[in-house]
Structure formats: C-alpha cells, structure tokens
Design a protein around this motif. Structure first.
Motif, PDB file in Angstrom:
ATOM      1  N   LEU A 135       0.826  -1.203   0.000  1.00  0.00           N
ATOM      2  CA  LEU A 135       0.000   0.000   0.000  1.00  0.00           C
ATOM      3  C   LEU A 135       0.862   1.255   0.000  1.00  0.00           C
ATOM      4  O   LEU A 135       0.524   2.252  -0.631  1.00  0.00           O
ATOM      5  N   LYS A 136       1.997   1.222   0.685  1.00  0.00           N
ATOM      6  CA  LYS A 136       2.889   2.379   0.723  1.00  0.00           C
ATOM      7  C   LYS A 136       3.507   2.676  -0.638  1.00  0.00           C
ATOM      8  O   LYS A 136       3.852   3.819  -0.930  1.00  0.00           O
ATOM      9  N   GLN A 137       3.638   1.648  -1.455  1.00  0.00           N
ATOM     10  CA  GLN A 137       4.272   1.832  -2.761  1.00  0.00           C
ATOM     11  C   GLN A 137       3.295   2.331  -3.829  1.00  0.00           C
ATOM     12  O   GLN A 137       3.716   2.697  -4.916  1.00  0.00           O
ATOM     13  N   LEU A 138       1.985   2.351  -3.530  1.00  0.00           N
ATOM     14  CA  LEU A 138       0.997   2.797  -4.504  1.00  0.00           C
ATOM     15  C   LEU A 138       0.890   4.317  -4.499  1.00  0.00           C
ATOM     16  O   LEU A 138       1.298   4.991  -3.548  1.00  0.00           O
ATOM     17  N   LEU A 140      -6.354   5.371  -2.035  1.00  0.00           N
ATOM     18  CA  LEU A 140      -7.746   5.693  -1.713  1.00  0.00           C
ATOM     19  C   LEU A 140      -8.691   4.631  -2.287  1.00  0.00           C
ATOM     20  O   LEU A 140      -9.672   4.253  -1.646  1.00  0.00           O
ATOM     21  N   LYS A 141      -8.378   4.150  -3.475  1.00  0.00           N
ATOM     22  CA  LYS A 141      -9.215   3.114  -4.085  1.00  0.00           C
ATOM     23  C   LYS A 141      -9.206   1.842  -3.233  1.00  0.00           C
ATOM     24  O   LYS A 141     -10.258   1.227  -2.989  1.00  0.00           O
ATOM     25  N   VAL A 142      -8.031   1.441  -2.758  1.00  0.00           N
ATOM     26  CA  VAL A 142      -7.925   0.235  -1.935  1.00  0.00           C
ATOM     27  C   VAL A 142      -8.643   0.425  -0.596  1.00  0.00           C
ATOM     28  O   VAL A 142      -9.363  -0.461  -0.122  1.00  0.00           O
ATOM     29  N   ILE A 143      -8.469   1.580   0.031  1.00  0.00           N
ATOM     30  CA  ILE A 143      -9.084   1.831   1.338  1.00  0.00           C
ATOM     31  C   ILE A 143     -10.603   1.834   1.234  1.00  0.00           C
ATOM     32  O   ILE A 143     -11.305   1.229   2.052  1.00  0.00           O
ATOM     33  N   LEU A 144     -11.151   2.492   0.209  1.00  0.00           N
ATOM     34  CA  LEU A 144     -12.598   2.534   0.063  1.00  0.00           C
ATOM     35  C   LEU A 144     -13.179   1.157  -0.241  1.00  0.00           C
ATOM     36  O   LEU A 144     -14.231   0.792   0.285  1.00  0.00           O
ATOM     37  N   ALA A 145     -12.501   0.389  -1.086  1.00  0.00           N
ATOM     38  CA  ALA A 145     -13.013  -0.937  -1.426  1.00  0.00           C
ATOM     39  C   ALA A 145     -12.956  -1.881  -0.238  1.00  0.00           C
ATOM     40  O   ALA A 145     -13.833  -2.741  -0.074  1.00  0.00           O
ATOM     41  N   ASP A 146     -11.967  -1.702   0.624  1.00  0.00           N
ATOM     42  CA  ASP A 146     -11.807  -2.608   1.762  1.00  0.00           C
ATOM     43  C   ASP A 146     -12.679  -2.187   2.937  1.00  0.00           C
ATOM     44  O   ASP A 146     -13.227  -3.028   3.658  1.00  0.00           O
ATOM     45  N   ALA A 147     -12.834  -0.882   3.154  1.00  0.00           N
ATOM     46  CA  ALA A 147     -13.600  -0.390   4.303  1.00  0.00           C
ATOM     47  C   ALA A 147     -15.095  -0.371   4.049  1.00  0.00           C
ATOM     48  O   ALA A 147     -15.874  -0.254   4.996  1.00  0.00           O
ATOM     49  N   LYS A 148     -15.540  -0.427   2.800  1.00  0.00           N
ATOM     50  CA  LYS A 148     -16.953  -0.452   2.405  1.00  0.00           C
ATOM     51  C   LYS A 148     -17.617   0.909   2.621  1.00  0.00           C
ATOM     52  O   LYS A 148     -17.986   1.578   1.672  1.00  0.00           O
ATOM     53  N   VAL A 149     -17.834   1.329   3.885  1.00  0.00           N
ATOM     54  CA  VAL A 149     -18.404   2.639   4.197  1.00  0.00           C
ATOM     55  C   VAL A 149     -17.512   3.275   5.251  1.00  0.00           C
ATOM     56  O   VAL A 149     -17.272   2.683   6.313  1.00  0.00           O
ATOM     57  N   ILE A 150     -17.010   4.491   4.986  1.00  0.00           N
ATOM     58  CA  ILE A 150     -15.986   5.075   5.853  1.00  0.00           C
ATOM     59  C   ILE A 150     -16.135   6.596   5.834  1.00  0.00           C
ATOM     60  O   ILE A 150     -16.563   7.192   4.844  1.00  0.00           O
TER      61      ILE A 150
END
Length: 500
Positions: free
Chosen positions: A284-287, A293-303
């Motif tokens: 994630l640090k290398q992205l 943001l795309k990874v965080i939103l997809a993983d957290a669902k609603v945030i």
C-alpha cells in the motif's frame, strides 16, 4: 531485573551465508532408527524433480554380507522383472538379485522460510537459509511391478480361454460431461487439489544428478559455502565475499535488514496467505495516493473522511489533496464515502452466485446507493423487483454497504449519517448531490419499467405463465398475472392479483 543478576556468559557472532540459500535441502529419514545411518552407504543412483522438489536416492545393499539372504534377494528380483525379460524394459535389479533399496521424498513442511542450517566453528555461528525440507521414505515399487505383471498375465489367459467371446462386446453406458467455465477462485482451488498436484508431479521428468561422497574434494568445497565471510573459514580464499559481507556491517540498520530479507520474496509469501484483493501495508505504501484511496474505500466499504486520513500510510498528506482525489474513486452517501461500483465489480467479471455480469451488478449497486441518499432503510425484495436481479445478488450488494436490522429485516447503511462533514467540504457535497440528481431520471426509468408497463391502472405486468396438465386434460392451463405498483413515498408494494 538488574543486569548483575543476569550476566552475559558469552557473546557469539552470527554470520549469514546465502551462497547455498537457493539449493540447500535438509533430508530426514523418519523411519530409520537413530543408530542406522547412511554416512558410509554407497549411492548408485540419484534423481530430482526441481519444480516439485522431489528426490529419489538408491542406496546399494551389501549382497556379500553374512546377514544378506541371497535366495530371497533373487526371488524378489525375479518377481519384479519376471522370467522372460523384455529387452526394452528397464530392469529393477540389473544384477538379478535385490542389490539396492530406494527412497523417495515427501514434503512435511511447505513454508521453510523460518528454518536455517547453522554451523558453529571456533566460537562463531554461520547460518544458511533452507530451500526445502524433505522426508525420505523407502519405496517398494518392485511389489507394484509384480502385481501389474501378474494382472496382465491373468488377463491374457482369460482372453485366450474366452475364444470367440471376444467378438461379442457388451454395451456400456457412456456419460457425457461438459466442462464448466471456471472463475479465478475455482481455478486456484483446483490447482491446490490432491489430484492436480499428483498429476503435476507425475508429469515432471526425473533429472539425473551427480552424487559426491562426503570425503571428496567436491563435497568439501560445498560445505565451505556454509560459512559466511569474516568467519573462521570465511576468508576470501573460500567464498570471495568477505569484503561484501564486511561492508554490509557499515550500513544503517534498516538498509542492512533490506539486504538480509528480500522484499520481493517477502511480498510474494504474504500475497499467497492473504485473501483475494487484500493488499498488505508494505504494498500500500508503494501505490500512488489515488490507488491508496481506491484500496481503502473498497476494503472499508463505508468510511468517514476522518477515518480515511487515519488509514493513509503517509500522515503528512494534506486533507485538501485527499478531497481533490476522493471523488475520482468514491461517492459521498450521507456524509460517508463508498467506493464507486466500477472498482467493486471489475470489467469482465461475474457475480459468484448466479453469474450475473458486472455491468448489471454495477447498475443495481448504483441504484441502491441512490436510494440510500433518499431514505434510511431499504427492503431487499423491493430492490430485487426494481433491479430485476436474483435475491442472492441483491443480498451480496447490500452486504457490501449495509447491515440488516433483525427487527423488521430492513437494511441500513453500515455507518450512521455523518452530519459533521463540515462547511469546508460544502463544495464537495454540492457536487455529489448534483451527480445523484442528474442520475435520478435514469433510476426513475428503472422504477417505471418495473411497474405494470406504464399504461395506467388496467395495464398489468405479466410475471410468469405456467401450464399445468390436469388428469385426462392436456391443454388445460392456468395463468397468474400480477401487477406491481411501487410507491416512492412510503416504499410499500401493492400486488393486485387477477386470474387470467
């Protein structure tokens, strides 16, 4: 505890040698007694399968020993190869007697990244990582050859005694099976099955290898590679890496750890353990920030926006920069952020239950998110009627952004409405509201299409027509016609039934 009560008895320098890291295997013999060893045994053949990490070793037997039963050895060789030996057939025992015993390896441990082989020499320890650990177990393939040959001989005798019966073949039922299209998850599960692994092991050919006795010069040279530079036997005359290993001690601790542990291998091992579409923190640090943001939103669902800032690897990123990028990958639903549907249902994929294409799943998810901008709770069967999707797919979509209330079995967002999305973000909120307002007409068409055809109260939508065969009557049919009327104001359904 005081240091005086626990004194340091001895300090042992530890050197890491990686010269044999990619070729060092540990062979275990679990079925042999502790007193029996193969140190002085003669190896007559050795083969390996590099991809599947299999080893086969043939150790010679001392047929001249007084403890060796020569008659039994000849009987075993005769049973394995037969009396009439085919010239093209490879003999199990070329000498005509059982003169060797074979061992085949199995892998008791898959992940050996935590195991090392250490050598203690003159107060210094030298460690080398292992490539694999295998257990050597004795093979009895000559019994299998005997059974195969016996069955073949019996079948030949039965065919000869049958005479003309061979012309009369029995009719056998043939079942035709069509291969189903498998997705990525099914393919990975199949590749981990026992039948698939056994097939791959059987298809890989054996590679002949050279065996060097432990007292030879070649074996001694390989043993010296177990010693790292700067040690008792780690001079430049042995490995030629003393200068490199000594220079490694002059770098910073973080750089030294990077030299010891390869990032590429570490990431690959972590990815194999993580579930699908889960990214480790190091990757994630290398992205880029947008990909993060795309990874965080997809993983957290609603945030919430504040939680997004806390989850970013780089805490120094300004909130203004994050707000500029968020609308490119997410949507604002009542003060909370969710991932856009195109990043949840990728192009070319299908749902896991009924195989609904990604395009239809996106449209249904967009409509559900639109409804959440208007009301607090939704009902699953209402959504299934409007989106024309199976109930299982609607549950899958709702499960990614909402939770079910056990009292009335309705669905509400995972996060409560976030009213604290402040004045500074007013522009973002207005843009998001304008976006949903622009799509309201399209969603209205979906609702009208699910009604009774839009032709007034008399226009009834036909759900299904089913023919039933009464006793003695072939053409009798019964048709049930239902009209669905959806009210956007109170989210109630009316089902007027009429017998056609």
């Amino acid at each position: 505890m005081d240091d005086e009560d626990d004194p340091v008895v001895e300090e042992i320098p530890v050197h890491l040698s990686k010269t044999l890291a990619d070729n060092l295997y540990l062979l275990q013999y679990p079925v042999k007694s502790s007193t029996a060893t193969f140190d002085d045994s003669r190896v007559v053949n050795c083969c390996v399968k590099p991809i599947n990490q299999q080893i086969k070793i043939d150790y010679a037997l001392n047929t001249a020993s007084t403890n060796y039963d020569a008659f039994k050895g000849e009987q075993l060789a005769l049973a394995a190869d037969g009396k009439q030996r085919d010239k093209n057939q490879k003999l199990t025992f070329r000498s005509g007697t059982m003169d060797k015993q074979s061992f085949l390896s199995t892998k008791p441990i898959e992940d050996v990244s935590r195991y090392l082989v250490c050598v203690l020499q003159e107060g210094e320890m030298h460690a080398t990582p292992l490539k694999g650990i295998v257990s050597m177990r004795q093979m009895f393939s000559y019994f299998d050859k005997q059974d195969t040959r016996t069955k073949a001989e019996q079948k030949a005798e039965q065919d000869a005694d049958g005479g003309g019966g061979a012309d009369e073949e029995e009719l056998t039922q043939v079942t035709v099976k069509f291969a189903r299209t498998e997705n990525e998850k099914v393919r990975k599960a199949r590749e981990k099955s026992f039948n698939y692994l056994s097939k791959m092991e059987a298809e890989e050919p054996w590679c002949e290898t050279f065996w060097h006795e432990k007292n030879t010069a070649s074996a001694d040279l390989e043993r010296q590679k177990l010693y790292g530079g700067g040690g008792a036997m780690g001079g430049t005359g042995v490995s030629g890496r003393a200068g490199l290993d000594t220079a490694a001690l002059n770098v910073r601790p973080v750089e030294y750890m990077d030299m010891l542990i390869s990032k590429e291998k570490t990431d690959r091992n972590i990815d194999s353990l993580l579930p699908g579409r889960v990214v480790c923190l190091h990757k994630l640090k290398q992205l880029t920030l947008l990909e993060q943001l795309k990874v965080i939103l997809a993983d957290a669902k609603v945030i919430t926006f504040g939680q997004i800032l806390e989850l970013l690897p780089d805490r120094t990123v300004s909130p203004e920069k994050v707000l500029r990028l968020l609308p490119q990958v997410g949507w604002l639903i009542r003060g909370n952020w969710v991932a856009q549907s195109e990043f949840i249902y990728l192009e070319g994929t299908v749902s896991g239950t009924n195989g609904v294409p990604a395009e239809q799943m996106r449209k249904a998810r967009d409509y559900i998110l639109f409804r959440f901008t208007k009301c607090d709770r939704l009902e699953r069967h209402h959504l299934a009627i409007i989106t024309q999707l199976p109930s299982e797919e609607i549950r899958e979509i709702l499960g990614s952004v909402a939770k079910m209330n056990a009292a009335d079995r309705s669905w509400s967002l995972l996060q409560p409405p976030n009213e604290s999305f402040g004045v500074d973000e007013q522009e973002i909120s207005e843009r998001q509201n304008a976006f949903w307002a622009a799509r309201a007409d399209k969603f209205g068409e979906m609702e009208r299409a699910s009604n009774s055809g839009g032709g007034g109260g008399s226009g009834a939508k036909r759900v299904r027509k089913r023919s039933m065969r009464d006793s003695g009557s072939i053409g009798a049919t019964a048709t049930v016609t239902a009209a669905v009327s959806i009210s956007s104001a109170n989210n109630h359904l009316n089902w007027p039934l009429s017998n056609g």
